[in-house]
Design an enzyme around this catalytic site. Structure first.
Site, PDB file in Angstrom:
ATOM      1  N   GLY A  28      32.793   7.573 -30.854  1.00  0.00           N
ATOM      2  CA  GLY A  28      31.725   6.779 -31.465  1.00  0.00           C
ATOM      3  C   GLY A  28      31.477   5.502 -30.684  1.00  0.00           C
TER       4      GLY A  28
ATOM      5  N   TYR B 260      34.008   8.906 -49.277  1.00  0.00           N
ATOM      6  CA  TYR B 260      34.230   7.978 -48.158  1.00  0.00           C
ATOM      7  C   TYR B 260      35.578   7.271 -48.340  1.00  0.00           C
ATOM      8  CZ  TYR B 260      33.821   4.286 -44.744  1.00  0.00           C
ATOM      9  OH  TYR B 260      34.083   3.451 -43.685  1.00  0.00           O
TER      10      TYR B 260
ATOM     11  N   THR C 181      26.788  -3.379 -38.833  1.00  0.00           N
ATOM     12  CA  THR C 181      26.577  -2.394 -37.760  1.00  0.00           C
ATOM     13  C   THR C 181      25.481  -1.453 -38.267  1.00  0.00           C
ATOM     14  OG1 THR C 181      28.135  -0.816 -38.690  1.00  0.00           O
ATOM     15  CG2 THR C 181      29.057  -2.428 -37.154  1.00  0.00           C
TER      16      THR C 181
ATOM     17  N   PHE D 184      26.231   1.161 -39.683  1.00  0.00           N
ATOM     18  CA  PHE D 184      26.937   1.874 -40.752  1.00  0.00           C
ATOM     19  C   PHE D 184      26.103   1.990 -42.044  1.00  0.00           C
ATOM     20  CE2 PHE D 184      29.741   1.613 -44.495  1.00  0.00           C
ATOM     21  CZ  PHE D 184      30.609   2.655 -44.290  1.00  0.00           C
TER      22      PHE D 184
HETATM   23  P1  NDP Z   1      28.094   2.809 -36.569  1.00  0.00           P
HETATM   24  O1  NDP Z   1      27.211   3.662 -37.412  1.00  0.00           O
HETATM   25  O2  NDP Z   1      27.490   1.659 -35.853  1.00  0.00           O
HETATM   26  O3  NDP Z   1      28.862   3.709 -35.499  1.00  0.00           O
HETATM   27  C1  NDP Z   1      29.356   4.969 -35.831  1.00  0.00           C
HETATM   28  C2  NDP Z   1      29.724   5.700 -34.562  1.00  0.00           C
HETATM   29  O4  NDP Z   1      30.264   6.991 -34.929  1.00  0.00           O
HETATM   30  C3  NDP Z   1      28.517   5.958 -33.660  1.00  0.00           C
HETATM   31  O5  NDP Z   1      28.864   5.723 -32.319  1.00  0.00           O
HETATM   32  C4  NDP Z   1      28.250   7.454 -33.875  1.00  0.00           C
HETATM   33  O6  NDP Z   1      27.740   8.044 -32.681  1.00  0.00           O
HETATM   34  C5  NDP Z   1      29.641   7.996 -34.170  1.00  0.00           C
HETATM   35  N1  NDP Z   1      29.534   9.241 -34.937  1.00  0.00           N
HETATM   36  C6  NDP Z   1      29.165   9.395 -36.222  1.00  0.00           C
HETATM   37  N2  NDP Z   1      29.101  10.704 -36.539  1.00  0.00           N
HETATM   38  C7  NDP Z   1      29.437  11.392 -35.403  1.00  0.00           C
HETATM   39  C8  NDP Z   1      29.535  12.775 -35.072  1.00  0.00           C
HETATM   40  N3  NDP Z   1      29.277  13.734 -35.975  1.00  0.00           N
HETATM   41  N4  NDP Z   1      29.891  13.113 -33.825  1.00  0.00           N
HETATM   42  C9  NDP Z   1      30.153  12.164 -32.903  1.00  0.00           C
HETATM   43  N5  NDP Z   1      30.088  10.839 -33.146  1.00  0.00           N
HETATM   44  C10 NDP Z   1      29.720  10.466 -34.385  1.00  0.00           C
HETATM   45  O7  NDP Z   1      29.248   2.335 -37.565  1.00  0.00           O
HETATM   46  P2  NDP Z   1      30.523   1.374 -37.371  1.00  0.00           P
HETATM   47  O8  NDP Z   1      30.667   0.906 -35.992  1.00  0.00           O
HETATM   48  O9  NDP Z   1      30.445   0.359 -38.442  1.00  0.00           O
HETATM   49  O10 NDP Z   1      31.671   2.368 -37.785  1.00  0.00           O
HETATM   50  C11 NDP Z   1      32.724   2.758 -36.936  1.00  0.00           C
HETATM   51  C12 NDP Z   1      33.895   3.176 -37.803  1.00  0.00           C
HETATM   52  O11 NDP Z   1      34.344   2.062 -38.568  1.00  0.00           O
HETATM   53  C13 NDP Z   1      33.600   4.263 -38.808  1.00  0.00           C
HETATM   54  O12 NDP Z   1      34.700   5.144 -38.863  1.00  0.00           O
HETATM   55  C14 NDP Z   1      33.443   3.526 -40.119  1.00  0.00           C
HETATM   56  O13 NDP Z   1      33.754   4.326 -41.228  1.00  0.00           O
HETATM   57  C15 NDP Z   1      34.437   2.412 -39.935  1.00  0.00           C
HETATM   58  N6  NDP Z   1      34.255   1.199 -40.724  1.00  0.00           N
HETATM   59  C16 NDP Z   1      33.069   0.517 -40.728  1.00  0.00           C
HETATM   60  C17 NDP Z   1      32.951  -0.647 -41.476  1.00  0.00           C
HETATM   61  C18 NDP Z   1      31.691  -1.450 -41.534  1.00  0.00           C
HETATM   62  O14 NDP Z   1      31.553  -2.267 -42.465  1.00  0.00           O
HETATM   63  N7  NDP Z   1      30.762  -1.307 -40.607  1.00  0.00           N
HETATM   64  C19 NDP Z   1      34.090  -1.175 -42.237  1.00  0.00           C
HETATM   65  C20 NDP Z   1      35.272  -0.370 -42.166  1.00  0.00           C
HETATM   66  C21 NDP Z   1      35.348   0.754 -41.421  1.00  0.00           C
HETATM   67  P3  NDP Z   1      26.435   9.007 -32.621  1.00  0.00           P
HETATM   68  O15 NDP Z   1      25.571   8.676 -33.786  1.00  0.00           O
HETATM   69  O16 NDP Z   1      25.829   8.712 -31.298  1.00  0.00           O
HETATM   70  O17 NDP Z   1      27.008  10.394 -32.695  1.00  0.00           O
HETATM   71  C1  8X3 Z   2      33.132   0.272 -44.758  1.00  0.00           C
HETATM   72  C2  8X3 Z   2      33.448  -0.822 -45.722  1.00  0.00           C
HETATM   73  O1  8X3 Z   2      33.303  -1.560 -48.148  1.00  0.00           O
HETATM   74  O2  8X3 Z   2      31.367  -0.415 -47.209  1.00  0.00           O
HETATM   75  O3  8X3 Z   2      34.243   1.043 -44.528  1.00  0.00           O
HETATM   76  O4  8X3 Z   2      33.347   0.806 -47.746  1.00  0.00           O
HETATM   77  S1  8X3 Z   2      32.839  -0.449 -47.276  1.00  0.00           S
END
Ligand code: NDP
Ligand code: 8X3
Length: 252
Positions: A9, A151, A186, A188
């Protein structure tokens, strides 16, 4: 110290920020994702194919994932740090209203995808007797909240898998960290709200969320600590976030 980092990712958010952070320190970087144009843009920005290797595949696809891991060229094959970051949340509906397809997408990505990449990379780390696996858990794996259902459960899996893996790796120098961030701006939330940018923006507006560089800095820090130190888990939130009270409401 420099080395090779594989970040799943790497096309946005934490993954992209981590690629920039480690590249700036002279590391070779492998980034994965489905969006080939984004992978190419990061690669070009960070010095081209000698510095950044890209792997375009859907982590939900076991065969594609295994093939991608097997295809690493010799110059990138010895992975020192694996950041299992690819993941997503879909929806905030209560469990009885959720889409089963979306639930399966979260499990296939956050759980099965992480397992597949780990299973491919970990043996090399054990053989070389060095390495660090950083898993992206979440506060959602520690604290349930309405609409978090699958999730939250997927991130609780990641937390316990990280701990259990630590137990398995005792006696080696391979480290494992479960990083558990709270609110961070992000893509997300746009993904979670199925493309509704306004809804995603409203979650962050005025709340001073963390930014991806904060997470990249933490990943840099936990991995550059002395080799004798293992940060098992690390929960981080923006200062604006904390816990709510347990809820009591009348039944209907
Ligand atoms: P983003 O949506 O910005 O990034 C997610 C990344 O995951 C992208 O690069 C995407 O690449 C990749 N991805 C998703 N699905 C697939 C797939 N099927 N195959 C390959 N790659 C995939 O989110 P974040 O940077 O915020 O999230 C990164 C991680 O951190 C996640 O695991 C998320 O659950 C976790 N997280 C996020 C938080 C937040 O508040 N943002 C808090 C806590 C945890 P592409 O779409 O190009 O495939
Ligand atoms: C992402 C943080 O609080 O949206 O993992 O679940 S929250």
């Amino acid at each position: 110290m420099t080395g090779t980092i594989l970040i799943t990712g790497g096309t946005s958010g934490f993954g992209a920020a981590t690629a920039y952070r480690f590249n700036a320190q002279g590391w070779k970087v492998i980034i994965t994702g489905r969006r080939g144009d984004r992978l190419a843009a990061v690669q070009e920005d960070l010095g081209g194919p000698e510095r950044v290797h890209t792997l375009e595949f859907d982590i939900q696809d076991r065969r594609a994932t295994e093939q991608a891991m097997d295809s690493l060229p010799p110059a990138f094959a010895d992975v020192d740090v694996l950041v299992n970051n690819a993941g997503l949340a879909l929806g905030r509906e209560p469990a009885h209203e959720c889409s089963l397809d979306e639930w399966e997408t979260m499990v296939d990505t956050n759980v099965k995808g992480l397992l597949r990449v780990t299973r491919a990379i970990l043996p090399g780390m054990v053989e070389r007797n060095r390495g660090h696996v950083v898993n992206l858990g979440s506060v959602a794996g520690n604290w349930p909240y309405p609409g978090g259902n699958v999730y939250c459960a997927s991130k609780a899996f990641v937390q316990q898998f990280s701990r259990a893996m630590r137990s398995d790796l005792q006696g080696t120098r391979v480290r494992v960290t479960n990083l558990e961030p709270g609110l961070c701006e992000t893509e997300f939330s746009v993904v979670r709200f199925r493309g509704d940018q306004a809804k995603a923006d409203s979650l962050y507006e005025g709340n001073d969320p963390m930014i991806p560089d904060d997470i990249a800095e933490i990943i840099w820090w936990v991995t550059s600590l002395p080799a004798r130190v293992n940060v098992n888990s690390l929960e981080v939130m923006p200062v604006t976030q904390s816990w709510g009270p347990l809820a009591v409401i009348p039944v209907r």
